[in-house]
Motif scaffolding. Structure first.
Motif, PDB file in Angstrom:
ATOM      1  N   TRP A   2       0.819  -1.207   0.000  1.00 42.43           N
ATOM      2  CA  TRP A   2       0.000   0.000   0.000  1.00 42.43           C
ATOM      3  C   TRP A   2       0.852   1.256   0.000  1.00 42.43           C
ATOM      4  O   TRP A   2       0.341   2.347  -0.140  1.00 42.43           O
ATOM      5  CB  TRP A   2      -0.909   0.015   1.198  1.00 42.43           C
ATOM      6  CG  TRP A   2      -1.943  -1.048   1.206  1.00 42.43           C
ATOM      7  CD1 TRP A   2      -1.926  -2.227   0.516  1.00 42.43           C
ATOM      8  CD2 TRP A   2      -3.155  -1.038   1.918  1.00 42.43           C
ATOM      9  NE1 TRP A   2      -3.038  -2.938   0.776  1.00 42.43           N
ATOM     10  CE2 TRP A   2      -3.823  -2.248   1.633  1.00 42.43           C
ATOM     11  CE3 TRP A   2      -3.744  -0.139   2.777  1.00 42.43           C
ATOM     12  CZ2 TRP A   2      -5.051  -2.561   2.174  1.00 42.43           C
ATOM     13  CZ3 TRP A   2      -4.965  -0.457   3.318  1.00 42.43           C
ATOM     14  CH2 TRP A   2      -5.606  -1.654   3.016  1.00 42.43           C
ATOM     15  N   LEU A   3       2.153   1.094   0.157  1.00 40.05           N
ATOM     16  CA  LEU A   3       3.035   2.246   0.244  1.00 40.05           C
ATOM     17  C   LEU A   3       2.968   3.143  -0.988  1.00 40.05           C
ATOM     18  O   LEU A   3       2.883   4.369  -0.839  1.00 40.05           O
ATOM     19  CB  LEU A   3       4.462   1.790   0.526  1.00 40.05           C
ATOM     20  CG  LEU A   3       5.469   2.907   0.799  1.00 40.05           C
ATOM     21  CD1 LEU A   3       5.054   3.707   2.017  1.00 40.05           C
ATOM     22  CD2 LEU A   3       6.842   2.324   0.997  1.00 40.05           C
ATOM     23  N   THR A   5       0.499   3.751  -3.026  1.00 44.84           N
ATOM     24  CA  THR A   5      -0.735   4.532  -3.032  1.00 44.84           C
ATOM     25  C   THR A   5      -0.713   5.580  -1.932  1.00 44.84           C
ATOM     26  O   THR A   5      -1.237   6.679  -2.115  1.00 44.84           O
ATOM     27  CB  THR A   5      -1.965   3.628  -2.875  1.00 44.84           C
ATOM     28  OG1 THR A   5      -1.832   2.859  -1.680  1.00 44.84           O
ATOM     29  CG2 THR A   5      -2.115   2.723  -4.073  1.00 44.84           C
ATOM     30  N   LEU A   6      -0.111   5.265  -0.801  1.00 46.68           N
ATOM     31  CA  LEU A   6       0.001   6.268   0.262  1.00 46.68           C
ATOM     32  C   LEU A   6       0.928   7.408  -0.164  1.00 46.68           C
ATOM     33  O   LEU A   6       0.704   8.563   0.197  1.00 46.68           O
ATOM     34  CB  LEU A   6       0.502   5.626   1.552  1.00 46.68           C
ATOM     35  CG  LEU A   6      -0.461   4.666   2.234  1.00 46.68           C
ATOM     36  CD1 LEU A   6       0.199   4.033   3.449  1.00 46.68           C
ATOM     37  CD2 LEU A   6      -1.736   5.365   2.629  1.00 46.68           C
ATOM     38  N   VAL A   9      -1.160   9.627  -2.362  1.00 47.78           N
ATOM     39  CA  VAL A   9      -2.054  10.457  -1.541  1.00 47.78           C
ATOM     40  C   VAL A   9      -1.261  11.584  -0.892  1.00 47.78           C
ATOM     41  O   VAL A   9      -1.716  12.727  -0.830  1.00 47.78           O
ATOM     42  CB  VAL A   9      -2.783   9.595  -0.484  1.00 47.78           C
ATOM     43  CG1 VAL A   9      -3.519  10.458   0.514  1.00 47.78           C
ATOM     44  CG2 VAL A   9      -3.729   8.622  -1.156  1.00 47.78           C
ATOM     45  N   GLY A  10      -0.044  11.288  -0.437  1.00 45.69           N
ATOM     46  CA  GLY A  10       0.801  12.322   0.153  1.00 45.69           C
ATOM     47  C   GLY A  10       1.175  13.391  -0.851  1.00 45.69           C
ATOM     48  O   GLY A  10       1.185  14.587  -0.533  1.00 45.69           O
ATOM     49  N   SER A  13      -1.862  15.505  -1.525  1.00 49.05           N
ATOM     50  CA  SER A  13      -2.210  16.385  -0.405  1.00 49.05           C
ATOM     51  C   SER A  13      -1.346  17.630  -0.376  1.00 49.05           C
ATOM     52  O   SER A  13      -1.735  18.635   0.219  1.00 49.05           O
ATOM     53  CB  SER A  13      -2.101  15.633   0.917  1.00 49.05           C
ATOM     54  OG  SER A  13      -0.757  15.311   1.195  1.00 49.05           O
ATOM     55  N   PHE A  20      -8.928  12.885   4.548  1.00 48.28           N
ATOM     56  CA  PHE A  20      -8.318  11.585   4.778  1.00 48.28           C
ATOM     57  C   PHE A  20      -9.290  10.557   5.346  1.00 48.28           C
ATOM     58  O   PHE A  20      -8.976   9.374   5.370  1.00 48.28           O
ATOM     59  CB  PHE A  20      -7.095  11.725   5.686  1.00 48.28           C
ATOM     60  CG  PHE A  20      -5.944  12.401   5.003  1.00 48.28           C
ATOM     61  CD1 PHE A  20      -5.182  11.719   4.086  1.00 48.28           C
ATOM     62  CD2 PHE A  20      -5.637  13.728   5.273  1.00 48.28           C
ATOM     63  CE1 PHE A  20      -4.120  12.328   3.436  1.00 48.28           C
ATOM     64  CE2 PHE A  20      -4.585  14.353   4.643  1.00 48.28           C
ATOM     65  CZ  PHE A  20      -3.828  13.653   3.718  1.00 48.28           C
ATOM     66  N   VAL A  23     -10.422   8.355   2.464  1.00 42.97           N
ATOM     67  CA  VAL A  23      -9.263   7.591   2.001  1.00 42.97           C
ATOM     68  C   VAL A  23      -9.004   6.414   2.943  1.00 42.97           C
ATOM     69  O   VAL A  23      -8.832   5.274   2.505  1.00 42.97           O
ATOM     70  CB  VAL A  23      -8.022   8.500   1.883  1.00 42.97           C
ATOM     71  CG1 VAL A  23      -6.777   7.687   1.586  1.00 42.97           C
ATOM     72  CG2 VAL A  23      -8.224   9.575   0.828  1.00 42.97           C
ATOM     73  N   ALA A  24      -8.987   6.675   4.233  1.00 46.66           N
ATOM     74  CA  ALA A  24      -8.755   5.610   5.213  1.00 46.66           C
ATOM     75  C   ALA A  24      -9.901   4.598   5.203  1.00 46.66           C
ATOM     76  O   ALA A  24      -9.673   3.383   5.287  1.00 46.66           O
ATOM     77  CB  ALA A  24      -8.577   6.206   6.601  1.00 46.66           C
ATOM     78  N   TYR A  27      -9.544   2.363   2.177  1.00 46.53           N
ATOM     79  CA  TYR A  27      -8.524   1.339   2.406  1.00 46.53           C
ATOM     80  C   TYR A  27      -9.050   0.237   3.323  1.00 46.53           C
ATOM     81  O   TYR A  27      -8.777  -0.941   3.105  1.00 46.53           O
ATOM     82  CB  TYR A  27      -7.260   1.946   3.007  1.00 46.53           C
ATOM     83  CG  TYR A  27      -6.373   2.623   2.001  1.00 46.53           C
ATOM     84  CD1 TYR A  27      -6.082   2.041   0.783  1.00 46.53           C
ATOM     85  CD2 TYR A  27      -5.806   3.852   2.285  1.00 46.53           C
ATOM     86  CE1 TYR A  27      -5.263   2.658  -0.139  1.00 46.53           C
ATOM     87  CE2 TYR A  27      -4.983   4.487   1.367  1.00 46.53           C
ATOM     88  CZ  TYR A  27      -4.720   3.885   0.161  1.00 46.53           C
ATOM     89  OH  TYR A  27      -3.904   4.497  -0.736  1.00 46.53           O
TER      90      TYR A  27
END
Length: 130
Positions: A2-3, A5-6, A9-10, A13, A20, A23-24, A27
């Motif tokens: 998942w890194l 995609t995170l 998102v970072g 942002s 978020f 998003v959370a 997931y």
């Protein structure tokens, strides 16, 4: 896994305001759906000796699980419609995508996954007992 995609998102942002919560929740919904898919796969693998046959059975079972949402639109009885509405994975994922995390939406995939894992254990015990 998942890194990446995170990281996306970072990066997003830093250019835009991101809520978020959805998003959370998304997931979480994907993780619960993956848990359900994996448990169905383990169950069909416990039943079949051939991996291809197990994959076909898992695909067929998951098509049935996903088709419940489509069958809901065909039913006119309000009791059945309400029951099928609860089992509709499409609505579950829509709620997660909106950021709504409700216990009803958590219990269904977890309990269904536990049910398929329980059936897997029983199937393996039956094979071992032969």
């Amino acid at each position: 896994l998942w890194l990446p995609t995170l990281v996306y998102v970072g990066i997003l942002s830093s250019y835009a305001t991101i809520d978020f919560g959805p998003v959370a929740a998304g997931y979480l919904g994907i993780a619960l759906l993956g848990l359900l898919f994996a448990s169905v796969g383990v169950f069909t693998s416990a039943l079949a000796k051939n991996q291809i046959v197990a994959a076909i059975f898992a695909f067929a079972a998951l098509v049935v699980v996903f088709s419940v949402g489509l069958i809901e639109n065909l039913v006119t009885n309000p009791i059945w419609k309400n029951a099928l509405s609860y089992m509709n994975l499409w609505d579950h994922m829509d709620d997660f995508a909106k950021g709504l995390v409700d216990t009803r939406r958590l219990v269904y995939p977890v309990s269904l996954s536990a049910f398929f894992l329980f059936l897997s254990v029983k199937a393996l015990e039956a094979v071992k007992g032969r």
